[in-house]
Write a protein that holds these residues in place. Structure first.
Motif, PDB file in Angstrom:
ATOM      1  N   GLY A  88      -6.145 -42.127  50.513  1.00 51.72           N
ATOM      2  CA  GLY A  88      -5.200 -41.361  49.704  1.00 51.72           C
ATOM      3  C   GLY A  88      -4.824 -42.058  48.416  1.00 51.72           C
ATOM      4  N   ASN A  89      -4.642 -41.268  47.359  1.00 54.11           N
ATOM      5  CA  ASN A  89      -4.055 -41.778  46.118  1.00 54.11           C
ATOM      6  C   ASN A  89      -2.780 -40.997  45.844  1.00 54.11           C
ATOM      7  N   PHE A  90      -1.776 -41.688  45.332  1.00 51.81           N
ATOM      8  CA  PHE A  90      -0.436 -41.109  45.199  1.00 51.81           C
ATOM      9  C   PHE A  90       0.132 -41.421  43.819  1.00 51.81           C
ATOM     10  N   SER A  91       0.838 -40.438  43.300  1.00 54.28           N
ATOM     11  CA  SER A  91       1.574 -40.625  42.055  1.00 54.28           C
ATOM     12  C   SER A  91       3.047 -40.377  42.334  1.00 54.28           C
ATOM     13  N   VAL A  92       3.871 -41.385  42.069  1.00 55.78           N
ATOM     14  CA  VAL A  92       5.312 -41.248  42.250  1.00 55.78           C
ATOM     15  C   VAL A  92       5.921 -40.995  40.876  1.00 55.78           C
ATOM     16  N   GLY A  93       5.924 -39.714  40.479  1.00 61.35           N
ATOM     17  CA  GLY A  93       6.483 -39.336  39.190  1.00 61.35           C
ATOM     18  C   GLY A  93       5.677 -39.825  38.004  1.00 61.35           C
ATOM     19  N   ASP A  94       4.369 -40.063  38.180  1.00 60.82           N
ATOM     20  CA  ASP A  94       3.542 -40.573  37.084  1.00 60.82           C
ATOM     21  C   ASP A  94       2.577 -39.475  36.624  1.00 60.82           C
ATOM     22  N   TYR A  95       1.304 -39.551  36.998  1.00 60.51           N
ATOM     23  CA  TYR A  95       0.347 -38.518  36.597  1.00 60.51           C
ATOM     24  C   TYR A  95       0.482 -37.284  37.490  1.00 60.51           C
ATOM     25  N   PHE A  96      -0.221 -36.198  37.091  1.00 67.14           N
ATOM     26  CA  PHE A  96      -0.115 -34.968  37.877  1.00 67.14           C
ATOM     27  C   PHE A  96      -1.487 -34.308  38.038  1.00 67.14           C
ATOM     28  N   LYS A  97      -1.542 -32.996  37.964  1.00 67.51           N
ATOM     29  CA  LYS A  97      -2.746 -32.245  38.346  1.00 67.51           C
ATOM     30  C   LYS A  97      -3.995 -32.656  37.574  1.00 67.51           C
ATOM     31  N   LYS A  98      -3.887 -32.771  36.275  1.00 65.31           N
ATOM     32  CA  LYS A  98      -5.068 -33.024  35.448  1.00 65.31           C
ATOM     33  C   LYS A  98      -5.800 -34.279  35.904  1.00 65.31           C
ATOM     34  N   GLU A  99      -5.043 -35.386  36.041  1.00 63.80           N
ATOM     35  CA  GLU A  99      -5.676 -36.646  36.435  1.00 63.80           C
ATOM     36  C   GLU A  99      -6.160 -36.596  37.876  1.00 63.80           C
ATOM     37  N   ALA A 100      -5.341 -36.009  38.770  1.00 59.66           N
ATOM     38  CA  ALA A 100      -5.720 -35.954  40.186  1.00 59.66           C
ATOM     39  C   ALA A 100      -7.032 -35.202  40.362  1.00 59.66           C
ATOM     40  N   ILE A 101      -7.174 -34.063  39.686  1.00 57.71           N
ATOM     41  CA  ILE A 101      -8.384 -33.254  39.804  1.00 57.71           C
ATOM     42  C   ILE A 101      -9.573 -33.949  39.145  1.00 57.71           C
ATOM     43  N   SER A 102      -9.359 -34.487  37.960  1.00 57.31           N
ATOM     44  CA  SER A 102     -10.440 -35.142  37.235  1.00 57.31           C
ATOM     45  C   SER A 102     -10.993 -36.324  38.012  1.00 57.31           C
ATOM     46  N   TRP A 103     -10.087 -37.172  38.558  1.00 55.52           N
ATOM     47  CA  TRP A 103     -10.528 -38.349  39.308  1.00 55.52           C
ATOM     48  C   TRP A 103     -11.202 -37.959  40.618  1.00 55.52           C
ATOM     49  N   ALA A 104     -10.665 -36.953  41.288  1.00 55.37           N
ATOM     50  CA  ALA A 104     -11.266 -36.514  42.549  1.00 55.37           C
ATOM     51  C   ALA A 104     -12.703 -36.053  42.323  1.00 55.37           C
ATOM     52  N   TRP A 105     -12.910 -35.235  41.295  1.00 61.68           N
ATOM     53  CA  TRP A 105     -14.261 -34.728  41.020  1.00 61.68           C
ATOM     54  C   TRP A 105     -15.199 -35.863  40.595  1.00 61.68           C
ATOM     55  N   GLU A 106     -14.674 -36.766  39.782  1.00 58.33           N
ATOM     56  CA  GLU A 106     -15.483 -37.905  39.357  1.00 58.33           C
ATOM     57  C   GLU A 106     -15.916 -38.748  40.553  1.00 58.33           C
TER      58      GLU A 106
END
Length: 882
Positions: A88-106
């Protein structure tokens, strides 16, 4: 790519993108009573999302061991597991959808090199933002599917709280594994598509009316199933063909002489045994022991289920410990707690399986019994409730029940069974809910009051001193914040800093006083919230205390020192236990009070008296050596590397407090409690009790210091009193008492012989009083004051001599009437019953009683009515003959 390589690749990928890698927490959730077991990677992240704790970073990543029983009946297929690892990767009030989706696909396409043509995306119905980001990374629109709340929205637990849509990456395992329908797509139940990664966008707060408003700082919570993803990478139809499972599968095949891949039923049994063996090993390694409730019941249930399915492989003797040992050998380099508890895991598994195999025939017999009852009642089959009871209580698979029933021409009420299973799933789901806490602590240290606004931690200075100059930060009374309280008010006080230790880690809280120039509060208990706010619970006894007041906080020093002695003694006790019984011993619970200590620990076999003496002797030897007890704050990894013992269920930060005793250290433990400066301050350690509190669990209670001295004094006083009574010295007491006991035993035997001789003589004298009533011999007489055992012996003699008779004897002993009735076998056959007779007779004397047909006894209240009661015997017998 192997399982180890996938795990490391994920963590390295996110570490390179600014994420701090945090270790897996225990399967036993830390300070979360809402969860039975750690069921998701976000469990240890939850306090950060809620603001209850400060995260070690805004970007976090982990590989979390998880356990779920919700779909246990599906284990053995290509998707479901009870124990699994969640990346799992988690963002505590930092990045949101754009980064999560981009990194997951990468990661899945560039690093794991999963073919894009096999990947599908699901999103929430109206999440156009997520749709746009998936399109941005190159996913075709036709491969982005929209689903409703049931599949793609993570709602709040309860009626309010954080929530948000989610997006999932699904992997197409191939048409050959699907249902063949044209509409077969992700979320189809056929098993063709495997969900490998779930991205949760926590962006709303839902109120009790169902209204959702955007959170000021949304969070990211993702979970990638290691086992499912590895199967996709390795091109396997299920995790069981991957390197994570195949060593287990191979060992099971060796032991059972079966071949994997040759038969559907055999393969399923092998998979279940392999999967459950993993879960069993990890549960025990995290301190869970078999029991009939809670986490222990989960362990027992899957262990028994594995045992039942092993019989399908021809394995009827204990062997699961051998499979668990393979788990240890293949996974302990990632999870060292497996190696640390290897002996315990093996012994618990073997003992539990041996016990269950001994009762397995019971399950088979119950199926047979239920089937025969159904046939006798002319039913077509077994009810769903019956099948579920066998499954849930005895670990008996429904398929096996169906097979046995089918042989007898009976069907199964599968609809009823599924209804019962759904009820169980609901119970399991409720045990796995992630509740967003409101800032209240749990357990004994219940915090009353609306404390959601109290977030700032209290600075604890109690390690260094017993009093401090502090400022009143908050006051709570009658469950509400107030600005001041007057004399007589119950109040919870929060200070900016305090020497008071808040109840935590088994150690009770301090008591003492808080004084200002205007008032005084007597503190009766101190507790600590999950967000490390220390709350002083007490009563204002003088003047007035107000928020902002400068105060002096003083603890009860004598009480604190008593607690410290007991706490340090628990560390010495664990060290002595591990030295005497073995390194498998680990703390499973403790209570440290001023008056005593209680220590629960793992150990399978019983503890001998000699071992207990050796443990106590060793602790006292260390006390006499006056070893230095020193606490150091060190990085967690350093403490573990130095050999410090940590509690499995505890959650530790990057830096921990480690208590070392002795040089070289005889004990190293992570501990936030208060302790003595050297072991000599403990004075003396006495074990007061030792007991077994469950399978593989023991409890020792002990006292130290002043309480130990008081115990010695009271025992010495008692010994001196006995010495005086037996007219001997203290040293002579044991032999004097033994002599007295021997003499008493000899007198008891002589008295018994005299009673028997008296019984024979009384019986001989009574024979002549027997009467005939319609051909039945009846003897109903009063005898001298005798005990009930003597009365029974007289009755036996009379019955044996008369051969065929009804005997009723009455006596007055210690001022109360007692009755005895006996009936010979031939008269029982004619309907006479001693219990019925004695009830009617005793009733005359105001008493009652009962018994069996051959013998019964009763008491009464009115001794003057004995003769009248005995006269009734004849009429009772006569009425039955007529």
């Amino acid at each position: 790519m192997t399982g180890d390589e996938l795990r490391q690749a994920f963590l390295s990928f996110f570490q390179d993108r600014g994420h701090k890698i945090i270790p897996s927490s225990s399967l036993v959730p830390h300070k979360d009573p809402t969860l039975l077991l750690t069921s998701a990677g976000m469990v240890q992240i939850k306090p950060y999302f809620l603001g209850l704790e400060t995260p070690p970073g805004r970007r976090l990543a982990s590989c979390q061991k998880c356990f779920r029983t919700t779909d246990i009946d599906s284990v053995g297929d290509s998707k479901h597991l009870t124990f699994f690892e969640m990346l799992g990767n988690f963002s505590v009030g930092d990045y949101f959808k754009k980064e999560a989706i981009s990194w997951a696909w990468e990661f899945v396409t560039k690093y794991l090199k999963l073919p894009e043509k096999r990947l599908w995306i699901t999103i929430y119905l109206d999440d156009d933002e997520a749709f746009a980001y998936w399109r941005e990374v190159g996913v075709p629109a036709k491969k982005i599917l929209r689903f409703g709340e049931e599949d793609n929205f993570w709602g709040p637990v309860g009626d309010s709280g954080p929530c948000g849509p989610c997006s999932e990456i699904h992997y197409d395992l191939g048409e050959e594994l699907g249902c063949g329908k044209a509409e077969c797509k992700p979320n189809c139940e056929c098993g063709r598509f495997s969900e490998i990664w779930n991205l949760v966008f926590t962006q709303y707060n839902q109120d009790q009316n169902g209204q959702r408003t955007p959170l000021p700082k949304p969070n990211i919570d993702t979970g990638m199933g290691l086992e499912r993803t590895l199967a996709a990478i390795q091109g396997k139809p299920s995790p069981y063909e991957t390197d994570l499972f195949f060593p287990l599968v191979d060992r099971i095949c060796q032991l059972s002489r079966q071949e994997y891949g040759r038969g559907k039923n055999t393969d399923r049994a092998i998979r279940i045994v392999a999967e459950h063996s993993r879960g069993v090993a990890f549960l025990i390694a995290d301190g869970i022991m078999p029991s009939n409730e809670g986490r222990g019941y989960v362990l027992r249930r899957i262990l028994r289920r594995a045992s039942v399915f092993s019989t399908k492989l021809g394995l009827n003797k204990p062997f699961l410990n051998e499979i668990a040992e393979v788990v240890v050998s293949t996974m302990s380099h990632i999870y060292p707690e497996l190696a640390a508890n290897q002996t315990l895991i093996s012994e618990v598994v073997r003992a539990e399986q041996e016990k269950f195999i001994a009762t397995l025939d019971t399950g088979l017999n119950l199926v047979e019994k239920l089937s025969n009852e159904a046939l006798a009642q002319k039913r077509d089959g077994l009810t769903g409730e019956e099948v579920f009871r066998l499954y849930d209580t005895y670990g008996f698979p429904s398929e096996l029940t169906a097979e046995i029933a089918r042989e007898k021409g009976l069907s199964i009420d599968w609809e009823g069974f599924q209804a019962e299973m759904e009820k169980q799933r609901e119970r399991a789901r409720s045990g796995q809910k992630v509740v967003y806490l409101s800032g209240r602590s749990e357990g004994k240290a219940e915090v009353k009051g609306k404390l959601t606004v109290i977030r700032k931690q209290t600075h604890f200075v109690g390690y260094q001193r017993y009093s401090s100059k502090s400022k009143v930060r908050d006051l709570i009374t009658n469950e509400s914040p107030v600005r001041s309280v007057a004399e007589g008010s119950e109040v919870d006080v929060v200070l900016d800093k305090t020497p008071f230790y808040g109840e935590m880690g088994g150690q009770v809280g301090d008591s003492g006083e808080i004084n200002s120039q205007k008032g005084k509060v007597v503190v009766t208990n101190t507790i600590r919230t999950p967000s490390d706010v220390i709350i002083h619970k007490g009563k204002a006894i003088e003047g007035r205390i107000s928020v902002g007041d400068e105060v002096e906080a003083k603890i009860d020093v004598a009480r604190r020192l008593d607690i410290a002695r007991n706490h340090t003694a628990t560390h010495l006790l664990q060290a002595a236990l591990r030295r005497t019984l073995g390194s498998h011993v680990y703390q499973k619970g403790s209570l440290v009070e001023p008056e005593r200590l209680r220590f629960d620990f793992s150990h399978l076999s019983s503890i001998t008296e000699e071992q207990l003496k050796e443990i106590q002797r060793q602790v006292n030897e260390w006390i006499r050596q006056d070893l230095k007890a020193e606490a150091r704050v060190v990085p967690y990894n350093q403490a573990i590397a130095e050999g410090a013992i940590a509690l499995f269920e505890e959650k530790y930060g990057e830096e921990v407090r480690m208590l070392e005793i002795g040089e070289p250290a005889i004990s190293k433990e992570l501990c936030g409690g208060t302790h003595v400066r050297s072991t000599g301050e403990i004075s003396i350690f006495l074990i007061t009790s030792e007991s077994s509190i469950g399978t593989g669990l023991h409890r020792i209670e002990a006292v130290t210091g002043r309480k130990a001295e008081a115990l010695i004094e009271s025992r010495l006083t008692a010994l001196q009193s006995i010495a005086k009574e037996v007219e001997g010295s203290l040293d002579e007491v044991p032999n004097k008492v033994k002599t007295l006991i021997s003499e008493l035993e000899a007198e008891r035997k002589r008295a018994l012989a005299l009673e028997r001789e008296l019984s024979r003589k009384i019986a001989e004298d009574l024979l002549g009083q027997a009467e005939q009533i319609a051909g039945v011999t009846v003897l109903a007489v009063k005898v001298p004051p005798l005990t009930m055992p003597v009365l029974r012996e007289i009755g036996d003699i009379l019955k044996d001599t008369l051969k065929s008779a009804i005997v009723v004897l009455a006596t007055v002993y210690n001022g109360k009437p007692n009755f005895l009735a006996m009936v010979t076998p031939d008269l029982i056959a004619k309907g006479f019953h001693a219990g019925d007779i004695i009830k009617q007779v005793a009733k005359v004397a105001g008493g009652g009683g009962g018994g069996k047909a051959a013998m019964a006894q009763a008491g009464g209240k009115d001794a003057a009515k004995i003769d009248e009661a005995l006269k009734l015997v004849k009429s009772v017998v006569a009425s039955q003959i007529s």
